[in-house]
Motif scaffolding. Structure first.
Motif, mmCIF file in Angstrom:
data_model
loop_
_atom_site.group_PDB
_atom_site.id
_atom_site.type_symbol
_atom_site.label_atom_id
_atom_site.label_comp_id
_atom_site.label_asym_id
_atom_site.label_seq_id
_atom_site.Cartn_x
_atom_site.Cartn_y
_atom_site.Cartn_z
ATOM 1 N N PHE A 20 0.861 -1.176 0.000
ATOM 2 C CA PHE A 20 0.000 0.000 0.000
ATOM 3 C C PHE A 20 0.894 1.220 0.000
ATOM 4 O O PHE A 20 1.822 1.323 0.823
ATOM 5 N N GLY A 21 0.654 2.157 -0.935
ATOM 6 C CA GLY A 21 1.576 3.271 -1.077
ATOM 7 C C GLY A 21 0.912 4.613 -1.287
ATOM 8 O O GLY A 21 -0.286 4.704 -1.608
ATOM 9 N N TYR A 22 1.729 5.654 -1.099
ATOM 10 C CA TYR A 22 1.325 7.049 -1.317
ATOM 11 C C TYR A 22 2.339 7.678 -2.262
ATOM 12 O O TYR A 22 3.557 7.535 -2.069
ATOM 13 N N ALA B 244 6.062 6.589 -1.041
ATOM 14 C CA ALA B 244 6.267 5.794 0.175
ATOM 15 C C ALA B 244 5.390 4.555 0.131
ATOM 16 O O ALA B 244 4.239 4.608 -0.319
ATOM 17 N N THR B 245 5.921 3.444 0.606
ATOM 18 C CA THR B 245 5.228 2.164 0.534
ATOM 19 C C THR B 245 5.392 1.389 1.833
ATOM 20 O O THR B 245 6.473 1.376 2.433
ATOM 21 N N ALA C 29 10.979 7.335 -0.948
ATOM 22 C CA ALA C 29 11.967 8.053 -1.773
ATOM 23 C C ALA C 29 11.458 9.465 -2.050
ATOM 24 O O ALA C 29 10.243 9.721 -2.091
ATOM 25 N N TYR C 30 12.411 10.371 -2.212
ATOM 26 C CA TYR C 30 12.104 11.753 -2.581
ATOM 27 C C TYR C 30 12.695 12.007 -3.953
ATOM 28 O O TYR C 30 13.877 11.708 -4.212
ATOM 29 N N PHE C 31 11.917 12.585 -4.863
ATOM 30 C CA PHE C 31 12.349 12.829 -6.229
ATOM 31 C C PHE C 31 12.585 14.328 -6.433
ATOM 32 O O PHE C 31 11.795 15.157 -5.998
ATOM 33 N N PHE C 32 13.673 14.659 -7.078
ATOM 34 C CA PHE C 32 14.021 16.073 -7.242
ATOM 35 C C PHE C 32 14.481 16.345 -8.672
ATOM 36 O O PHE C 32 14.632 15.427 -9.473
#
Length: 286
Positions: free
Chosen positions: A250-252, A259-260, A283-286
């Motif tokens: 389940f993720g956002y 996030a999972t 994880a953060y994406f930039f």
């Protein structure tokens, strides 16, 4: 056969590893490429981590990330293994695009369990919308037989469809060579993403089949659920063993964050593989 299971368990990484020839297009941007060949044309900027624990893989903490700048692409991960063989792993993959349709690939991987690193060198090229790539990986060991892995394959990388197929051939000093065939695909249709990959390995008195399938369903654009199934069969001489697993994530995904939280349940006659594993990654994406 039971003596082989500790080694098999060590080979499992925490975060998901997928493509070998083409860059990963999964909407779950935390999925890592398993070869420097796929990183060569990668175009993601991200940093993340995962922790998991459970009955069959033990406790692991992993940090990972990737970036591309001009003609360069990078992917790196460090896996801190607190259980099993206490075998920390370090892996860096990079690509240099020296032309619009050609790139050099380089990967270096090492573990605390094996002192000498593995080095991958390859070339990837795009022709008529196809990525064609090949590499050689050298595993030079002071206290074991040397090993070289030849990898070659092709695939297509588009926004809604990615596929690849290829061959691996392990050359060993003890003449116990290993042939491997692999294939995989990712298909995105509206709010559904389908992923699957299969690998077959064989040599004298050894056969292994590995199969993974999952489907991601978007819910209200920001949330997703991902059920999956995975299967492994291994035969060594007159002994064989297998396991079947089901997974649920389940993720956002929004605001540059993915996030999972998930659970895996494995069914096996071997107690070292049977049980439940939980994981949390982001994880953060930039």
């Amino acid at each position: 056969m039971k003596k082989l299971w500790p080694l098999l368990i060590v080979l499992f990484y925490t975060s998901t590893f997928a493509n070998t020839i083409v860059p990963e297009i999964s909407r779950d941007g935390k999925t890592l490429n398993r070869s420097a060949l796929a990183v060569a044309f990668e175009k993601r900027n991200y940093v993340g981590g995962e922790i998991h624990d459970g009955d069959y893989q033990g406790e692991n903490i992993q940090l990972f990330g990737g970036a591309f700048v001009d003609q360069f692409s990078f992917q790196a991960d460090v896996d801190f293994d607190d259980d099993l063989l206490d075998d920390d792993r370090y892996d860096v993959k990079a690509g240099y695009r020296f032309a619009s349709n050609m790139a050099l690939a380089l990967g270096v991987a090492a573990t605390d369990f094996v002192d000498d690193p593995s080095i991958e060198v390859g070339l990837s090229t795009i022709s008529n919308n196809l990525i064609i790539a090949g590499s050689i990986t050298a595993n030079i060991r002071d206290n074991a037989d040397d090993n070289y892995t030849l990898t070659a394959g092709l695939g297509q990388d588009e926004k809604s469809l990615s596929w690849e197929a290829g061959i691996r051939y392990d050359l060993n000093d003890n003449d116990d060579d290993l042939l491997g065939l692999f294939a995989g695909a990712t298909r995105v249709v509206n709010n559904v993403e389908l992923d699957g990959d299969v690998e077959f390995k064989t040599r004298d008195e050894f056969t292994e089949i590995d199969l993974n399938l999952d489907a991601e369903f978007l819910v209200h654009k920001e949330f997703y659920v991902t059920p999956g199934v995975f299967f492994n069969y291994r035969e060594v001489g007159n002994n064989d063993d297998d396991y079947l697993g089901v997974s649920g994530d389940f993720g956002y995904r929004a605001n540059q964050i993915d996030a999972t939280a998930g659970l895996d349940y494995v069914i096996s006659d071997n107690d070292r593989r049977d049980g439940i594993q939980w994981k949390i990654n982001a994880a953060y994406f930039f």
